[in-house]
Design a protein around this motif. Structure first.
Motif, mmCIF file in Angstrom:
data_model
loop_
_atom_site.group_PDB
_atom_site.id
_atom_site.type_symbol
_atom_site.label_atom_id
_atom_site.label_comp_id
_atom_site.label_asym_id
_atom_site.label_seq_id
_atom_site.Cartn_x
_atom_site.Cartn_y
_atom_site.Cartn_z
ATOM 1 N N SER A 33 27.452 23.877 83.512
ATOM 2 C CA SER A 33 28.947 24.081 84.049
ATOM 3 C C SER A 33 30.355 23.810 84.009
ATOM 4 C CB SER A 33 28.461 23.796 85.357
ATOM 5 O OG SER A 33 28.500 22.570 85.948
ATOM 6 N N CYS A 50 29.048 27.788 78.147
ATOM 7 C CA CYS A 50 30.198 27.327 80.369
ATOM 8 C C CYS A 50 29.934 28.572 80.550
ATOM 9 C CB CYS A 50 30.845 27.213 79.990
ATOM 10 S SG CYS A 50 31.304 26.812 81.554
ATOM 11 N N SER A 59 27.887 28.857 88.713
ATOM 12 C CA SER A 59 26.685 28.458 87.743
ATOM 13 C C SER A 59 26.008 28.533 87.355
ATOM 14 C CB SER A 59 28.283 26.972 87.421
ATOM 15 O OG SER A 59 28.064 26.339 88.142
#
Length: 455
Positions: A33, A50, A59
């Motif tokens: 994240s 990411c 996430s």
């Protein structure tokens, strides 16, 4: 063997998986994240991507983003670690549909054993002992009152889809039942999106005994012995050890055989844990639940069995047979694990995120391991679980393991955040713990009241 796997997790378990994969010659992809951009698992993996903002739901729980990351990087398999999506059958099913190997059991088995009511029914079929309780889901307080009268107090209310201590309440009498049921149901609905409950007679105090099992796609199932996880606070484990001092040779054979029978009944594949409650007064044990993933406390089993559980997970997911047979597994010595959290035990264990300004992890000698994703200068984010390290020791006997753990905790030094290291040191030095004289009631009813009196 896989060329590349994606680790759908963070923290020390992500680091643990990356190291195991690298030793097998397998490439790794870390996800992170925005809050974890500088995390250790990001630096250690061969690639990192990411998958969203700091919040877990955006996430580490974002299935679409994680699967997209796997496709974009060419990962052939996904290791979920523990927590997050590790026991989410929908995610496992999506992996299957996308021809990405989920390093764990099938979605079907996960559904069967992840739901406590289904798991209970399957264990009855398998001939594994279960506690007296409700036969199906309980949705209303009227149903709960009727069932509780039939099985007798005290009882445990449990979320059918639960885990991690969520949606669980102890109830001693009918006066406590309605408010406890409503609170547990609301907590379960918020945590799992499912308010279904079930009820069991409470075996309390008891020993919380769990058996590590491994299964492969060829139908082989073995156990790696038992762990004693009775030292708990609010249904959360604090310290674990293997073997259990409460179990003799005959009972050990019975409880491990029951665990293997349970896993064989559902054709279990990969690593899993069968958890039991042991009534020491009667010597009877009862199935509690199955965790369909690697456990936080797996290192104590690795120490006593000399089997690398994470490597076995990867090999089995690749289609290989287990590298060991039951007759090959031998157990030696004693192992203990202490969970180190960034929290303040003197302030109701409140989380203590922040920047680590100095760090010294214990080392030296045979039989000492620290699993962690910490480093000096790292900032612990406030968005995730507070566990920052695990100290695991192994000795020729329990006394040596206890002394080694005391030595390790005395060396553990972290500045910038408050941790529970001193709390763990007091716990491991307590005369009851040293004598092995404890059960699931000890930490909350005996140790903590005295500990909290101290300045």
């Amino acid at each position: 063997m896989f060329n590349k796997i994606l680790i759908a997790n963070r923290g020390e378990i992500a680091v643990r998986i990356i190291r195991a994969a690298r030793e097998l010659g397998v490439g790794t992809v870390a996800i992170y994240s925005t809050a974890d951009r500088d995390a250790l698992h990001v630096h250690l993996a061969d690639e990192a991507i990411c998958v969203g903002p700091a919040r877990s739901t955006e996430s580490y729980l974002n299935m679409n983003n994680i699967l997209s990351a796997a496709v974009a990087t060419g990962a052939q398999a996904i290791h979920p670690g523990f927590g997050f999506l590790s026991e989410n059958s929908k995610f496992a099913r999506l992996c299957e549909e996308m021809n990405i190997k989920f390093i764990g059991p099938s979605a079907k088995v996960m559904d069967m054993m992840g739901d406590k009511i289904n798991a209970r029914a399957e264990m009855i079929k398998a001939g594994v002992p279960v506690t007296p309780g409700s036969e199906g889901e309980v949705h209303t307080t009227d149903e709960a009152v009727k069932i509780a009268e039939e099985i007798g107090y005290p009882i445990m209310l449990k979320a059918s889809a639960g885990g991690g201590g969520k949606g669980i309440r102890k109830v001693n009498n009918v006066e406590e039942l309605v408010p406890a049921f409503e609170a547990a149901q609301a907590e379960a609905q918020a945590a799992f999106g499912n308010g279904a409950m079930f009820i069991e007679r409470m075996i309390f105090p008891a020993r919380h005994i769990e058996v590590q099992i491994l299964g492969d796609s060829q139908g082989n199932v073995i156990h790696l012995g038992e762990r004693d996880c009775s030292l708990q606070r609010n249904n959360q484990k604090v310290l674990e050890e293997s073997p259990s001092v409460a179990i003799g040779h005959t009972l050990r054979n019975e409880i491990t055989a029951a665990a293997v029978k349970a896993a064989q009944h559902v054709s279990y594949e990969n690593a899993g844990t069968i958890e039991f409650l042991l009534d020491e007064s009667s010597g009877k044990f009862y199935f509690m639940e199955m965790n369909t993933r690697v456990q936080v406390e797996h290192p104590v089993t690795e120490f006593v069995s000399d089997v690398d559980i994470v490597k076995e997970q990867i090999r089995v997911a690749n289609g290989n047979e287990l590298s060991v047979k039951q007759e090959d597994v031998t157990f030696s010595g004693h192992a203990i694990e202490c969970r180190i959290n960034a929290e303040n035990p003197k302030f109701n264990f409140a989380p203590s995120p922040g920047k680590i300004t100095n760090l010294f992890l214990p080392s030296g000698g045979v039989g000492l391991r620290v699993d962690s994703a910490m480093y000096s200068g790292y900032s612990i984010p406030p968005y995730y679980d507070s566990m920052i390290a695990k100290v695991i020791v192994h000795g020729e006997n329990r006394f040596e393991a206890l002394m080694k753990m005391q030595r390790a905790l005395l060396e553990f030094d972290v500045e910038g955040v408050i941790t529970n290291v001193d709390f763990q040191l007091e716990l491991i030095s307590d005369p009851h713990v040293v004598a092995g004289d404890y059960d699931t009631s000890f930490l909350g009813n005996v140790f903590l009241p005295e500990y909290q009196k101290e300045d």
